[in-house]
Design a protein around this motif. Sequence first.
Motif, PDB file in Angstrom:
ATOM      1  N   GLU A 149       0.826  -1.214   0.000  1.00 44.96           N
ATOM      2  CA  GLU A 149       0.000   0.000   0.000  1.00 44.96           C
ATOM      3  C   GLU A 149       0.856   1.258   0.000  1.00 44.96           C
ATOM      4  O   GLU A 149       0.382   2.334  -0.345  1.00 44.96           O
ATOM      5  CB  GLU A 149      -0.946  -0.014   1.209  1.00 44.96           C
ATOM      6  CG  GLU A 149      -1.952  -1.157   1.150  1.00 44.96           C
ATOM      7  CD  GLU A 149      -3.082  -0.982   2.146  1.00 44.96           C
ATOM      8  OE1 GLU A 149      -3.317   0.164   2.564  1.00 44.96           O
ATOM      9  OE2 GLU A 149      -3.716  -1.984   2.495  1.00 44.96           O
ATOM     10  N   THR A 158      -9.641  -1.422 -11.132  1.00 48.68           N
ATOM     11  CA  THR A 158      -8.214  -1.312 -11.465  1.00 48.68           C
ATOM     12  C   THR A 158      -7.701  -2.616 -12.053  1.00 48.68           C
ATOM     13  O   THR A 158      -6.979  -2.626 -13.053  1.00 48.68           O
ATOM     14  CB  THR A 158      -7.396  -0.962 -10.201  1.00 48.68           C
ATOM     15  OG1 THR A 158      -7.890   0.254  -9.639  1.00 48.68           O
ATOM     16  CG2 THR A 158      -5.923  -0.807 -10.545  1.00 48.68           C
ATOM     17  N   THR A 207       3.403   3.878  -4.626  1.00 49.07           N
ATOM     18  CA  THR A 207       2.583   4.791  -5.412  1.00 49.07           C
ATOM     19  C   THR A 207       2.102   4.079  -6.664  1.00 49.07           C
ATOM     20  O   THR A 207       2.897   3.588  -7.471  1.00 49.07           O
ATOM     21  CB  THR A 207       3.387   6.047  -5.810  1.00 49.07           C
ATOM     22  OG1 THR A 207       3.859   6.690  -4.624  1.00 49.07           O
ATOM     23  CG2 THR A 207       2.517   7.010  -6.600  1.00 49.07           C
ATOM     24  N   LEU A 208       0.788   4.009  -6.807  1.00 47.76           N
ATOM     25  CA  LEU A 208       0.206   3.233  -7.899  1.00 47.76           C
ATOM     26  C   LEU A 208      -0.349   4.153  -8.968  1.00 47.76           C
ATOM     27  O   LEU A 208      -1.230   4.973  -8.717  1.00 47.76           O
ATOM     28  CB  LEU A 208      -0.913   2.329  -7.365  1.00 47.76           C
ATOM     29  CG  LEU A 208      -1.647   1.489  -8.413  1.00 47.76           C
ATOM     30  CD1 LEU A 208      -0.678   0.528  -9.084  1.00 47.76           C
ATOM     31  CD2 LEU A 208      -2.802   0.742  -7.787  1.00 47.76           C
ATOM     32  N   GLU A 209       0.188   3.996 -10.172  1.00 48.95           N
ATOM     33  CA  GLU A 209      -0.327   4.680 -11.351  1.00 48.95           C
ATOM     34  C   GLU A 209      -0.668   3.619 -12.385  1.00 48.95           C
ATOM     35  O   GLU A 209       0.139   2.741 -12.675  1.00 48.95           O
ATOM     36  CB  GLU A 209       0.711   5.660 -11.912  1.00 48.95           C
ATOM     37  CG  GLU A 209       1.092   6.794 -10.976  1.00 48.95           C
ATOM     38  CD  GLU A 209      -0.031   7.805 -10.810  1.00 48.95           C
ATOM     39  OE1 GLU A 209      -0.947   7.804 -11.665  1.00 48.95           O
ATOM     40  OE2 GLU A 209       0.015   8.584  -9.847  1.00 48.95           O
ATOM     41  N   THR A 210      -1.880   3.712 -12.933  1.00 50.27           N
ATOM     42  CA  THR A 210      -2.295   2.730 -13.928  1.00 50.27           C
ATOM     43  C   THR A 210      -1.346   2.701 -15.108  1.00 50.27           C
ATOM     44  O   THR A 210      -1.070   1.646 -15.686  1.00 50.27           O
ATOM     45  CB  THR A 210      -3.719   3.033 -14.415  1.00 50.27           C
ATOM     46  OG1 THR A 210      -4.602   3.100 -13.286  1.00 50.27           O
ATOM     47  CG2 THR A 210      -4.206   1.963 -15.373  1.00 50.27           C
ATOM     48  N   ASN A 251      -6.276  -4.175  -1.913  1.00 50.88           N
ATOM     49  CA  ASN A 251      -5.915  -3.305  -0.793  1.00 50.88           C
ATOM     50  C   ASN A 251      -6.626  -1.974  -0.987  1.00 50.88           C
ATOM     51  O   ASN A 251      -7.531  -1.877  -1.831  1.00 50.88           O
ATOM     52  CB  ASN A 251      -4.389  -3.150  -0.659  1.00 50.88           C
ATOM     53  CG  ASN A 251      -3.747  -2.521  -1.897  1.00 50.88           C
ATOM     54  OD1 ASN A 251      -4.366  -1.689  -2.581  1.00 50.88           O
ATOM     55  ND2 ASN A 251      -2.514  -2.919  -2.197  1.00 50.88           N
ATOM     56  N   ASP A 252      -6.238  -0.947  -0.260  1.00 47.70           N
ATOM     57  CA  ASP A 252      -6.942   0.336  -0.341  1.00 47.70           C
ATOM     58  C   ASP A 252      -6.814   0.995  -1.713  1.00 47.70           C
ATOM     59  O   ASP A 252      -7.608   1.867  -2.072  1.00 47.70           O
ATOM     60  CB  ASP A 252      -6.406   1.294   0.726  1.00 47.70           C
ATOM     61  CG  ASP A 252      -6.822   0.882   2.126  1.00 47.70           C
ATOM     62  OD1 ASP A 252      -7.778   0.074   2.243  1.00 47.70           O
ATOM     63  OD2 ASP A 252      -6.193   1.340   3.109  1.00 47.70           O
ATOM     64  N   HIS A 253      -5.802   0.576  -2.493  1.00 49.99           N
ATOM     65  CA  HIS A 253      -5.582   1.192  -3.801  1.00 49.99           C
ATOM     66  C   HIS A 253      -5.932   0.264  -4.959  1.00 49.99           C
ATOM     67  O   HIS A 253      -5.960   0.697  -6.112  1.00 49.99           O
ATOM     68  CB  HIS A 253      -4.111   1.623  -3.936  1.00 49.99           C
ATOM     69  CG  HIS A 253      -3.638   2.488  -2.819  1.00 49.99           C
ATOM     70  ND1 HIS A 253      -4.158   3.737  -2.561  1.00 49.99           N
ATOM     71  CD2 HIS A 253      -2.692   2.280  -1.862  1.00 49.99           C
ATOM     72  CE1 HIS A 253      -3.560   4.266  -1.503  1.00 49.99           C
ATOM     73  NE2 HIS A 253      -2.655   3.398  -1.058  1.00 49.99           N
ATOM     74  N   ILE A 254      -6.191  -1.009  -4.669  1.00 48.42           N
ATOM     75  CA  ILE A 254      -6.499  -1.972  -5.721  1.00 48.42           C
ATOM     76  C   ILE A 254      -7.931  -2.456  -5.558  1.00 48.42           C
ATOM     77  O   ILE A 254      -8.306  -2.966  -4.506  1.00 48.42           O
ATOM     78  CB  ILE A 254      -5.556  -3.194  -5.658  1.00 48.42           C
ATOM     79  CG1 ILE A 254      -4.106  -2.771  -5.881  1.00 48.42           C
ATOM     80  CG2 ILE A 254      -5.964  -4.250  -6.666  1.00 48.42           C
ATOM     81  CD1 ILE A 254      -3.805  -2.327  -7.279  1.00 48.42           C
ATOM     82  N   ASP A 255      -8.742  -2.264  -6.594  1.00 50.30           N
ATOM     83  CA  ASP A 255     -10.116  -2.773  -6.572  1.00 50.30           C
ATOM     84  C   ASP A 255     -10.399  -3.481  -7.895  1.00 50.30           C
ATOM     85  O   ASP A 255      -9.519  -3.617  -8.757  1.00 50.30           O
ATOM     86  CB  ASP A 255     -11.121  -1.641  -6.321  1.00 50.30           C
ATOM     87  CG  ASP A 255     -10.973  -0.498  -7.322  1.00 50.30           C
ATOM     88  OD1 ASP A 255     -10.366  -0.712  -8.397  1.00 50.30           O
ATOM     89  OD2 ASP A 255     -11.465   0.612  -7.039  1.00 50.30           O
TER      90      ASP A 255
END
Length: 242
Positions: A59, A95, A62-65, A88-92
Amino acid sequence: MTAVVEEKSVLEFKGRMLMMTVLQLNTLDAAQLHQEISQRLDDAAEWLQQAPVVIDLPETLTLETADLMPAVDTLRNLGVNLVALARNDHIDEATASLVGLGTLSLSGGRDIPRRVDAPRQETPKQETTKAPDSSETLVVEQPVRSGQQVYSRGDMIVLAPVSTGAELMAEGNIHVYSNLRGRAMAGVRGDTSARIFCQQLNAELVSIAGHYRVAEDLPDAHRNQPVHLSLQGEAMHFTALK
């Protein structure tokens, strides 16, 4: 005379436990991933190369598509068998669908309740799942041959050799009083206190509560020797049996 036509369903749901590999990525840099994954796959056993893989992104990363897509493409082009992203909080789901993957929860993998015959009182939550009842112990007296899979809802005691390509799965402990060449997976429903005992350790894979070692990672000092395996935290511990 009336003919009776039996209609067959076009599909059938089947319960089966599958082993997956979690690949934690600490970077999405495609060039770095290509270099390191190539080396890892060259050194990996054939079984590990074919295993279904779940990508786990911290988490804190830093996640950028725009970075995720080339990273996933790099892994696919190297032959990694990707099946899902860990949620997680950034992956759904949205995404994951952008890169053609599903999602899978890793945090809930050990929270499956055990089947019990009678109600029991609430107990304080602990790190390990309650050990199975010894009355459910399965004793295997015949050799376990390649392609066979044996499952126990409690402990498992094997009094004969376990061949390469055979698979032992137990919710509790596994005891092999002979040569263990196949796969042995103890604590398959999350019991981190489960253990593996064998007289000769030559396994393709050993696993306790999802933490595993493949043949290439077994300590040389314990190969073909009597050994006791347990978990200490998330690390597998090997102890010689005397």
